[in-house]
Design a protein around this motif. Structure first.
Motif: not given
Lengths: 601, 336
Positions: B224-226, B228, B243-245, B248-249
């Motif tokens: 989950r993460g856009r 970049s 970013e793996d939301t 958080g990394k």
């Protein structure tokens, strides 16, 4: 020439004296205040510059050219230039010639302030005054010049397009009073001098008018009401002057020496910034210049209104205008007095307090240092180039073709150049990034730093201190490789219109190199508004508050200007302009590096 | 005499509406700008959730068109309103007078190159969902790697993205990505497959089962993460930073193939026709229906109707259902 009154006084001069006294006292107080607001070092620098012959001469020359002759306005539009210089230079000459007359004919009265202004009332012509005829002629001539200027100013209110301006400022209430009193001064002076011309003498303007008046009113002309009216008009103008845009007349004379002394904005409101704000003549050239004026909602957000709001102390509007601006710098480029719209806004942004300061301590400097070392030529792509990979890839291919050994220092990620923080007004945070990047570059042992993003390039040239390292934009660097014969270009028949990125053109003054390089690879067309007057693409990171919908109107407006060149495609040298334009353009948008890469063999 | 109805667009909506109108006793005239019928679906490989062959659907729809006048390679040049009918000029020079017009112009795939940061057209191994389907249909594509060890899917390319000028959700791409991820995994069991998503919108029948199966049975990684930034390694592989939301990394993955799930935007030919018929364009760029609950098929202009993705993003079953409804609605209009 003899005096008519032994006292050399008449009560009608009192309004003038009040006005003059007020404005002189105000300016003296203002100058002292500004001087105290300057930092100790700046003050010393300024005062020293005043006694340095070279700068002192330059000051006088600049004041003469800009404040009196309005040379810059002439270059922009002749009618506009003529209008302003006829009023300013004409008025100056009237005052000067008034003094000359006083010195020549009644030298004992030179200590009276009002004498040169109301000279014609206080003296009577004698038979022997023919030697004054030349002066009388000049007085009438300059008065006529001013009257023509005033007539043009009145026409400009209704037909601003004749003067090359689409939009002009809406004057505030006091501005209107100042404006009308200024318009009234010179016709009243003409009337007053005409009523007196059979006594004091006159020339081609005043004598015929005097003759006409005598046909109507008889030989005993009652002249005092005209002189009173003239004096009152002067009084009104000078009393409102400090609170209107006409404050630019004295302020600009202060701004020019300050600027020539090399001073910069250090405080958002005080010192240099204050003088700049007061120097704004409110002409409204920046309204047409502002790319945001593509959307009517933003018409009141250009520099002239920022200056007005700063003078009024309207904090909400100051913040709004400062945050909205794209910092493209076109208003500064076109400003006749050189008000630094972008720098002034950045200074306002610096007043903001942030709860959290960014901390870059966690950055793995060792890895970055490792990535940066290895060759004499460093390439810093920056985040925008990383987001438009075609640019970086083309540059890489060109370097490969030219056989240049180089290191792409932020290929695997790097630190921001700091410009976004700087324009957001976070100087300290930007400085942290600058320090870290400086360390990386200096420790790499490279002697050349090539940048493909003008945003990075600008801060690297302005805020970085990199001794022994040549900082160069890739347009210049590639041009060098072409000159050395390491890159061979073949000219294609595609016609490109080159868009000057704000940061590269107005920001760093690089206009010629990209065109020279592009010209070897393709045909070039020019847009109607180009180089210093190029229109911001709308993607600028300068704006903190503009949203995408608002930016779209700006981008489309800028594209219309480029389409007008009838080119097949658009070329630019900024990855941010590239990304912004490609979103809405109806023809291909390419970066300079891509075009060069395609045509190199 | 049979009433003539013009259907603009020979995709699945146009074909299905033509078939139904024919059955209802009207005389549909189907205009398609390309040679082949079936639009986007004809270029697709398999359809979720039953992995039905897209080709068989198009063949079936085409078989129902016997007796229908089909203009291939033809576009509508202009339409003018007469008293109770429309005069239509076609690009092949023919002039028609029809009682009703059905717009089934569908969508256009978002141009992935506009999201430059993903490197479509710049890097060697970046393709779109449509490219992948075409390749699965047997069209060779040199961007496809021989034996990929890692494949990534980027969701929401040009969807829900104000920067790209589209704020709408394209609805089908989440499920398409899950489907394609499974298909890639089936073809290349040794390859790791990653999906980079904002959030997954699996609203339809059996979609959620598909998604669970993709994780449980196929071991597909959902991050989950856009994304970049997309880069290229020296050996030409694709490097994705995101970013793996959930963790958080930041994550960095090196892939052999990156598939961009291009979203849907309104077909520009519909936008070009709209001013001639004084049809309104909605804020999402698609044609504006009378309302979006009970009047989706109605344009607000007499005799002009909509079906399919010209009014918004739709799945295949939704489009077919709308086409049938539109045929019935037109039939009622002609009877009245």
């Amino acid at each position: 020439m003899k005096e008519r009154f032994a006292t050399g006084f008449d009560p009608f001069v009192i309004p003038f004296l009040i006005g003059m006294g007020f404005v002189l006292a105000y300016c003296a107080y203002g100058i002292l205040r500004i001087l105290f607001q300057l930092s100790r070092e700046d003050r010393r620098r300024f005062l020293l510059s005043l006694v340095t012959p070279a700068t002192a001469l330059k000051n006088i020359w600049d004041i003469f050219c800009n404040c009196l002759l309005h040379v810059k306005l002439w270059k922009r539009n002749r009618l506009l230039g003529f209008m302003h210089s006829s009023i300013a230079f004409g008025w100056f000459m009237l005052i000067l010639l008034g003094h000359v007359e006083t010195v020549l004919f009644v030298p004992h009265r030179i200590n009276l302030f009002y004498y040169p202004i109301f000279f014609n009332y206080f003296v009577a012509e004698t038979d022997a005054t023919l030697r004054g005829a030349a002066l009388f002629f000049l007085m009438d001539f300059f008065l006529l010049l001013i009257l023509v200027g005033i007539a043009l100013a009145i026409i400009k209110r209704v037909r601003s397009r004749w003067f090359g301006m689409r939009r002009t400022t809406r004057p505030s209430f006091l501005d209107t009073i100042g404006l009308y009193s200024l318009w009234a001064i010179f016709p009243l002076r003409l009337l007053a001098e005409s009523f007196t011309a059979h006594i004091s003498g006159g020339s081609f303007l005043t004598i015929p008018m005097n003759w006409i008046f005598r046909q109507f009113f008889g030989n005993n002309l009652y002249m005092l009401p005209c002189w009173w009216a003239y004096s009152i008009a002067l009084c009104v103008f000078m009393c409102v002057l400090p609170f209107t845009r006409y404050m630019h007349i004295p302020a600009e004379m202060m701004l020019i020496p300050l600027r020539n002394a090399g001073l910069r904005i250090r405080h958002p409101r005080k010192g240099f910034a204050r003088v700049e704000v007061l120097s704004c003549p409110g002409c409204g050239v920046c309204i047409d210049a502002c790319p945001m004026s593509a959307d009517k909602a933003n018409l009141k957000d250009c520099t002239v209104y920022l200056n007005r709001q700063i003078r009024r102390g309207n904090e909400r509007r100051i913040r709004e205008i400062s945050d909205k601006c794209l910092l493209c710098g076109k208003c500064e480029e076109l400003c006749q007095v050189g008000v630094e719209g972008p720098a002034l806004r950045i200074a306002q942004r610096e007043m903001r307090q942030y709860a959290v300061e960014p901390d870059y301590a966690a950055v793995d400097m060792a890895a970055l240092r490792e990535a940066a070392s290895g060759s004499k030529v460093l390439y810093f792509a920056g985040c925008m180039t990383q987001l438009t990979p075609a640019v970086g890839k083309a540059f890489e291919s060109l370097m490969h073709k030219a056989g240049v050994a180089y290191t792409w220092m932020d290929r695997e990620g790097g630190l921001c150049c700091g410009r976004p923080m700087l324009v957001a007004g976070r100087r300290d945070a930007a400085q942290k990034l600058i320090d870290r990047n400086t360390e990386l570059i200096l420790s790499s042992g490279a002697d050349t730093l090539v940048l493909s993003c003008p945003i990075c390039y600008r801060i690297f040239t302005e805020a970085y201190h990199l001794p022994g390292v040549r900082v160069v934009h890739y347009s210049r660097y590639l041009q060098g490789l072409v000159l050395l014969g390491r890159l061979k270009l073949e000219k294609s028949d595609i016609c490109y219109v080159y868009h000057d990125p704000c940061e590269l053109g107005r920001g760093c003054g690089i206009y010629a190199e990209p065109r020279k390089l592009l010209g070897q690879a393709a045909m070039i067309a020019e847009a109607p508004q180009t180089k210093g007057e190029s229109i911001c693409c709308g993607g600028s990171l300068g704006s903190i508050s503009l949203d995408f919908a608002a930016r779209e109107a700006i981008t489309r407006h800028a594209l219309e200007n480029l389409y007008a060149s009838h080119a097949d495609a658009i070329a630019t040298a900024c990855p941010l302009c590239l990304a912004t334009f490609s979103r809405y353009a109806n023809r291909p948008v390419r970066d300079l590096a891509e075009i060069i890469d395609r045509s190199s063999v | 005499m049979k009433e003539k109805v013009l259907i603009i667009g020979g995709g699945i909506a146009g074909m299905e509406a033509a078939r139904q109108l024919q059955a209802l006793g009207c005389s549909p005239l189907l205009v398609e700008k390309e040679h082949g019928l079936g639009g986007h679906v004809a270029r697709w490989h398999k359809l979720f959730p039953d992995m039905l062959s897209a080709e068989s659907l198009v063949t079936e729809l085409e078989a129902g068109l016997s007796g229908v006048t089909v203009y291939r390679h033809t576009e509508v040049k202009s339409i003018n309103r007469l008293k109770d009918s429309y005069s239509v000029k076609l690009s092949n020079g023919e002039n028609l007078v029809v009682r009703a017009v059905l717009l089934a112009t569908g969508f256009r795939l978002f141009e992935a190159a506009k999201k430059e940061e993903y490197g479509y057209g710049v890097y060697d191994h970046v393709v779109t969902n449509a490219d992948l389907e075409a390749w699965m249909n047997g069209f060779p594509d040199e961007r496809m790697p021989e034996a990929p060890r890692a494949v990534g899917f980027v969701h929401c390319v040009g969807s829900r993205d104000i920067k790209a000028g589209n704020s709408q959700c394209s609805k089908v791409c989440c499920m398409t990505a899950v489907k394609q991820a499974i298909e890639m995994r089936e073809r290349y069991p040794q390859a790791e497959v990653y999906c980079f998503y904002m959030d997954l919108r699996l609203f339809g029948k059996k979609y959620e089962d598909f998604y669970i199966g993709a994780q449980r049975d196929f071991g597909i990684h959902f991050i989950r993460g856009r994304v970049s930034e997309v880069g290229e390694t020296i050996d030409g592989r694709v490097q994705v930073k995101a970013e793996d939301t959930l963790l958080g990394k930041p994550v960095k993955v090196i892939l052999d193939l990156l598939v961009l799930m291009s979203g849907m935007v309104c077909n520009p030919s519909a936008s070009a026709l709209a001013p001639q018929l004084r049809l309104e364009i909605d804020s999402d760029g698609f044609l504006r229906s009378r309302d979006n609950v009970a009047g989706i098929l109605e344009s607000g202009r007499p005799g002009i109707f909509y079906a399919g993705a010209c009014t918004g993003t739709k799945t295949v079953p939704e489009t077919l259902a709308e086409a049938r409804a539109a045929a019935l609605r037109i039939y009622q209009y002609l009877q009245a």
